[in-house]
Scaffold this active site. Structure first.
Site, short mmCIF file in Angstrom:
data_model
loop_
_atom_site.label_atom_id
_atom_site.label_comp_id
_atom_site.label_asym_id
_atom_site.label_seq_id
_atom_site.Cartn_x
_atom_site.Cartn_y
_atom_site.Cartn_z
N GLU A 145 -4.96 -6.59 14.80
CA GLU A 145 -4.44 -5.26 14.45
C GLU A 145 -5.57 -4.23 14.56
O GLU A 145 -5.34 -3.06 14.84
CB GLU A 145 -3.86 -5.27 13.02
CG GLU A 145 -2.91 -4.12 12.75
CD GLU A 145 -2.06 -4.31 11.50
OE1 GLU A 145 -0.89 -4.73 11.61
OE2 GLU A 145 -2.56 -4.04 10.39
N GLY B 48 -4.98 -1.80 4.81
CA GLY B 48 -4.18 -2.93 4.34
C GLY B 48 -4.81 -4.27 4.66
O GLY B 48 -4.95 -5.14 3.80
N ARG B 49 -5.23 -4.46 5.91
CA ARG B 49 -5.78 -5.77 6.31
C ARG B 49 -7.17 -6.03 5.76
O ARG B 49 -7.72 -7.10 5.90
CB ARG B 49 -5.74 -5.91 7.83
CG ARG B 49 -6.44 -4.80 8.59
CD ARG B 49 -6.11 -4.86 10.07
NE ARG B 49 -6.63 -3.74 10.83
CZ ARG B 49 -6.02 -2.58 10.99
NH1 ARG B 49 -4.84 -2.37 10.43
NH2 ARG B 49 -6.55 -1.62 11.72
N LYS C 41 9.09 -0.59 14.32
CA LYS C 41 9.69 -0.23 13.01
C LYS C 41 10.75 0.86 13.20
O LYS C 41 11.82 0.81 12.60
CB LYS C 41 8.61 0.29 12.05
CG LYS C 41 7.63 -0.76 11.57
CD LYS C 41 6.70 -0.15 10.54
CE LYS C 41 5.53 -1.06 10.23
NZ LYS C 41 4.52 -0.44 9.38
N HIS D 189 -5.22 -32.81 17.83
CA HIS D 189 -4.05 -33.56 18.29
C HIS D 189 -2.94 -32.61 18.73
O HIS D 189 -1.80 -33.01 18.83
CB HIS D 189 -3.58 -34.49 17.18
CG HIS D 189 -4.63 -35.47 16.76
ND1 HIS D 189 -4.80 -36.69 17.39
CD2 HIS D 189 -5.62 -35.37 15.85
CE1 HIS D 189 -5.83 -37.32 16.83
NE2 HIS D 189 -6.35 -36.54 15.90
N LYS E 284 0.84 -1.20 0.00
CA LYS E 284 0.00 0.00 0.00
C LYS E 284 0.88 1.25 0.00
O LYS E 284 0.71 2.15 -0.79
CB LYS E 284 -0.91 -0.03 1.23
CG LYS E 284 -1.86 1.13 1.31
CD LYS E 284 -2.85 0.97 2.44
CE LYS E 284 -3.63 2.26 2.63
NZ LYS E 284 -4.63 2.19 3.68
N GLU F 259 10.59 -4.56 4.72
CA GLU F 259 10.78 -5.95 4.31
C GLU F 259 10.38 -6.16 2.85
O GLU F 259 11.11 -6.79 2.07
CB GLU F 259 9.93 -6.89 5.17
CG GLU F 259 10.20 -6.83 6.66
CD GLU F 259 9.28 -5.86 7.38
OE1 GLU F 259 9.11 -4.71 6.90
OE2 GLU F 259 8.73 -6.23 8.43
O1 F6P Z 1 3.09 -3.36 9.90
C1 F6P Z 1 1.72 -3.37 9.72
C2 F6P Z 1 1.30 -2.92 8.36
O2 F6P Z 1 1.31 -1.53 8.30
C3 F6P Z 1 -0.05 -3.50 8.04
O3 F6P Z 1 -1.08 -2.78 8.55
C4 F6P Z 1 0.01 -3.61 6.56
O4 F6P Z 1 -0.94 -4.51 6.11
C5 F6P Z 1 1.41 -4.09 6.37
O5 F6P Z 1 2.15 -3.40 7.33
C6 F6P Z 1 1.99 -3.90 4.99
O6 F6P Z 1 1.96 -2.56 4.57
P1 F6P Z 1 2.17 -2.16 3.06
O7 F6P Z 1 1.05 -2.76 2.27
O8 F6P Z 1 2.15 -0.67 3.04
O9 F6P Z 1 3.49 -2.70 2.60
#
Ligand code: F6P
Length: 601
Positions: free
Chosen positions: A402, A315-316, A558, A433, A255, A261
């Protein structure tokens, strides 16, 4: 059956009443002016929900419920009739919750007192209910049919949604039919989607749900979809293992297009493509999904090959936007994925319009509020008796935790009650199990059992009493009753169990669960299930009076990681270890030194 939704008719307990309400209203009016927006309905904050009559009524009601046992409640036919709902083929039985019809009335009253109806309307009307980020919350618009009108700041966003969907349809068809080819002229049959959190978990859940659906599988023939989420080099190696850059399309899903990462993984995979196919290959082998098209371009991806979404999609909550629709349409075909949107939209409509007493997301949300805030259950287990739903729990973990893991109300007031629950889960029967011991005889953890009437696959070995799917579902039915009914010492004695073992073999029962049944698992029902859980989470947040749509709690880690990154780079460049003067505490200094000393430079 139940008292009707009084607030929808402007009934009692209207928001903002009393001095407290007036003070809050003034605050939001000032804030509204500061951000140049009208004060959203939902922001007319009032006292914490725990100070309402309806909350207190439920608190007192706990004593009455504590005198009941599910083993008795579950035998009452009228109660079982009342505690089940069905909408568009999705059936939910909540007779194994520790509630009576009176509890349900009180819970619906609480929903009204919390202004759930107004908050739902505000959400669907595009108001900026995510107040800390001044954003609308409109994931429902990502699955709205073309003729719907949903305005954000006076502008209908549905045409924008359909423009992107059209682009996804066209692009995915071109890739799938071999019209869009790679740098060396070969068709692109494999896709790697790089993204994390909301840019990963939802698409993975849906992909896992559809992989073995016969109809979807036909569309996926000869194709592979993989996900690269973790920055761990192990995940990089595993997700690229066996892939040929010549036939691979990479989608960078972010987003913000700034997530550390994802961006490092994107650079790594870009280097993998360039090393094998040359500098220019990125144009044919890499596309992006983002709200930040400027950064997409700077990364080297042609903006024409970027698929937009908008800041009003969290995002979620983004799986129905390009975030899910592009990779999944590439894998299964756009027509299949369109059904997924239809399923989600069907549940959206039910949520927006059905009276609370018939409303699945509202009912499930209120039951979760009951379990967390009144019965004191801090966790919830999501237990699909369906291997294809193996990634539902990890997805809902992010959606719910979240969203609702918050410590202050939407206006910043510290809460005097806990919000959110600890979500976890595994498909049955595997979980049986593993952690079910604790669920049966340890802590009380409300369980969501999810069963499918007709399996995606059929295995029946001649001579067996039941098919594989029947065997699976026998457990689905049995576990819910084992939790509710339990097994008493008296029963054990009648079975001649030795006295010394009786305490160990006793099951207290009275452990709540609900049972959801879907006719089958396909793109449409996956959409329904997704929307059900998303809205249930929203209802919980609306009642608790929090902002379920921001996530400030992920920021501090972060920021600290960036500082460590700078330190690590400095030490590695200079070939030094930590002296202790870098401003870290002794424990972190020691840990970092151990790492720096052990790692090959
Ligand atoms: O670290 C949490 C977050 O901000 C989430 O809310 C989001 O889904 C994810 O990181 C990834 O963010 P992006 O789509 O901006 O890479």
């Amino acid at each position: 059956m139940w008292a009707r939704d009084t607030l929808a008719r402007g009934g009692r307990d209207a928001p903002g009443r009393g001095e407290f309400g007036r003070r809050r209203a003034r605050h939001w009016e000032r804030r509204g002016r500061a951000v140049g927006r009208a004060m959203p309905v939902v922001m007319e904050a009032k006292a914490l929900i725990s100070s309402t009559e309806e909350w207190r009524a439920l608190r007192s009601h706990v004593e009455a419920i504590d005198k009941t046992h599910l083993r008795d409640l579950i035998r009452d036919e009228a109660r079982c009739d009342a505690l089940a709902l069905e909408y568009d083929g999705l059936y939910c039985d909540f007779a194994r919750q520790r509630v009576t019809t009176e509890t349900m009335e009180k819970l619906y009253d609480l929903a009204r007192a919390a202004g759930v109806r107004e908050k739902v309307n505000a959400m669907f009307n595009g108001e900026a209910i995510n107040s800390t980020e001044n954003r609308a919350v409109l994931h429902v618009a990502t699955r709205a049919p073309k003729d719907k009108v949903i305005n954000v700041d006076g502008r209908n966003v549905v045409p924008d949604v359909h423009d992107v969907l059209e682009k996804i349809k066209e692009f995915s068809e071109r890739v799938r039919n071999g019209e869009w080819i790679g740098e060396t002229g070969k068709p692109l049959k494999d896709v790697v989607a790089i993204g994390i959190g909301g840019s990963f978990l939802g698409p993975l859940f849906v992909h896992t749900a559809l992989r073995t659906n016969p109809e979807a599988a036909v569309g996926a023939s000869g194709r592979q979809l993989r996900f690269l989420a973790n920055v761990d080099p192990v995940d990089v190696a595993r997700s690229l293992n066996g892939l040929d850059p010549e036939t691979t399309l990479v989608i960078v899903v972010s987003k913000t297009f700034t997530t550390a990462e994802t961006m490092l993984n994107a650079r790594t995979v870009r280097a993998w493509i360039r090393a094998s196919l040359g500098e220019n290959a990125v144009q044919k082998h890499m596309v992006a999904i983002s709200t930040n098209l400027k950064l997409v371009k700077e990364f080297g991806i042609d903006p024409d090959n970027a698929f937009a979404f908008w800041d009003w999609v969290g995002g979620r909550y983004s799986v129905c936007s390009a975030v899910g629709m592009l990779p999944l349409s590439l894998q299964y075909g756009y027509d299949t994925m369109e059904k997924f949107l239809e399923g989600a939209w069907s549940m959206d409509q039910h949520f927006a319009n059905a009276p609370f007493e018939e409303n699945l997301p509202v009912t499930l949300g209120m039951l979760s509020v009951w379990n967390v805030s009144f019965l004191g259950c801090p966790a919830r287990a999501i237990l699909p008796y369906c291997q294809a739903l193996a990634k539902l729990a990890p997805h809902i973990q992010q959606v719910a935790m979240e969203s609702n893991g918050k410590g202050v109300a939407i206006d910043g007031t510290p809460l005097d009650y806990d919000t959110g629950e600890i979500d976890f889960g595994e498909p049955g029967t595997n979980g049986q199990h593993s952690f079910y011991q604790l669920i049966h005889q340890g802590r009380t953890i409300p369980c969501d059992f999810i069963g499918i009437v007709k399996s995606q696959q059929s295995v029946y070995l001649k001579g067996e009493i039941v098919s594989n799917h029947d065997e699976l579902m026998c457990n689905f039915f049995a576990q819910a009753d084992a939790l509710a009914v339990g097994k008493s010492a008296v029963e054990l004695r009648s079975e001649n169990v030795p006295d010394a073992l009786i305490p160990h073999k006793t099951f207290s029962g009275n452990r709540p669960s609900l049972s959801i049944m879907l006719p089958e698992l396909n793109a449409y029902t996956t959409g329904q299930l997704l929307s059900l859980y998303e809205h249930r989470v929203a209802v919980q947040g609306f009642v608790w009076g929090i902002n379920s749509f921001d996530q400030w709690g992920v920021e501090l880690g972060k920021v600290l990681a960036s500082r460590v990154r700078a330190t690590m780079n400095d030490k590695r460049t200079k070939g030094e270890t930590m002296s202790g003067g870098e401003g870290y505490n002794p424990s972190t200094t020691r840990l970092l030194n151990r790492y720096l000393a052990g790692k090959a430079k």
